[in-house]
Design an enzyme around this catalytic site. Structure first.
Site: not given
Ligand code: AMP
Length: 170
Positions: A58, A95
């Site tokens: 994006r 993560e």
């Protein structure tokens, strides 16, 4: 114009517990898209920026539009294995596990002034890896610009000393 009204919130995408800020609903609205590019680009007009670096994917859409508006070139930072010519790779922690980003070795010349653009600043890991790639090429980083900053994730902590701008904050 309230740009936040054009951003769709999608719960549990791409996985459970993540609230995804979907900008496709903003991009498809001509006035909202135009206003977004205005807001992202205006602070950087006349600042002598040579290249806008957009982060896949994006960041390509917003970065290319900003580059055109401020009269700069556009450079993509991509996911591994997508760039055809010799590239530098930078890995960063997620993560769970790690990910990497790449830039063409000749995409930024030593001393060129660059601006990094992406849609969302979340934990800051992606942006920090992009900063490292620019530094390794000898680029002079003017700053980083995001459409959305997720304040509760404190991504700025991973970008100490950098000039950071965001249009919308949550
Ligand atoms: P981070 O490395 O955690 O700052 O994540 C930033 C990258 O992941 C950006 O390229 C964003 O496009 C994407 N991203 C992270 N969190 C979100 C979210 N909640 N909604 C939309 N995109 C996100």
């Amino acid at each position: 114009m309230d740009l936040k009204r054009h951003i769709r919130h999608v719960p549990d995408f791409p996985k459970a517990g993540i609230l995804f800020y979907d900008i496709t609903t903003l991009l498809r609205d001509p006035q909202a898209f135009s206003k977004t590019v205005d807001m992202l680009a205006t602070p950087y007009e006349g600042k002598g920026i040579d290249a806008v670096i957009g982060i896949e994917s994006r960041g390509f859409i917003l970065g290319a539009a900003v580059a055109q508006r401020i009269g700069a070139g556009f450079v993509p930072i991509r996911k591994p294995g997508k760039l055809p010519a010799s590239a530098l790779t930078e890995s960063y922690d997620l993560e769970y596990g790690t990910d990497s980003l790449e830039i063409h070795e000749d995409a930024v010349e030593r001393g060129q002034r660059v601006l990094i653009v992406d849609d969302v600043l979340a934990t800051g890991g992606t942006a920090a890896a992009a900063v490292q790639l620019v530094r390794r090429l000898g680029g002079e980083l003017h700053g980083l610009a995001f459409l959305i900053e997720l304040l509760f994730l404190d991504g700025k902590k991973k970008l100490p000393g950098e000039e950071i701008y965001s249009v919308l904050q949550y």
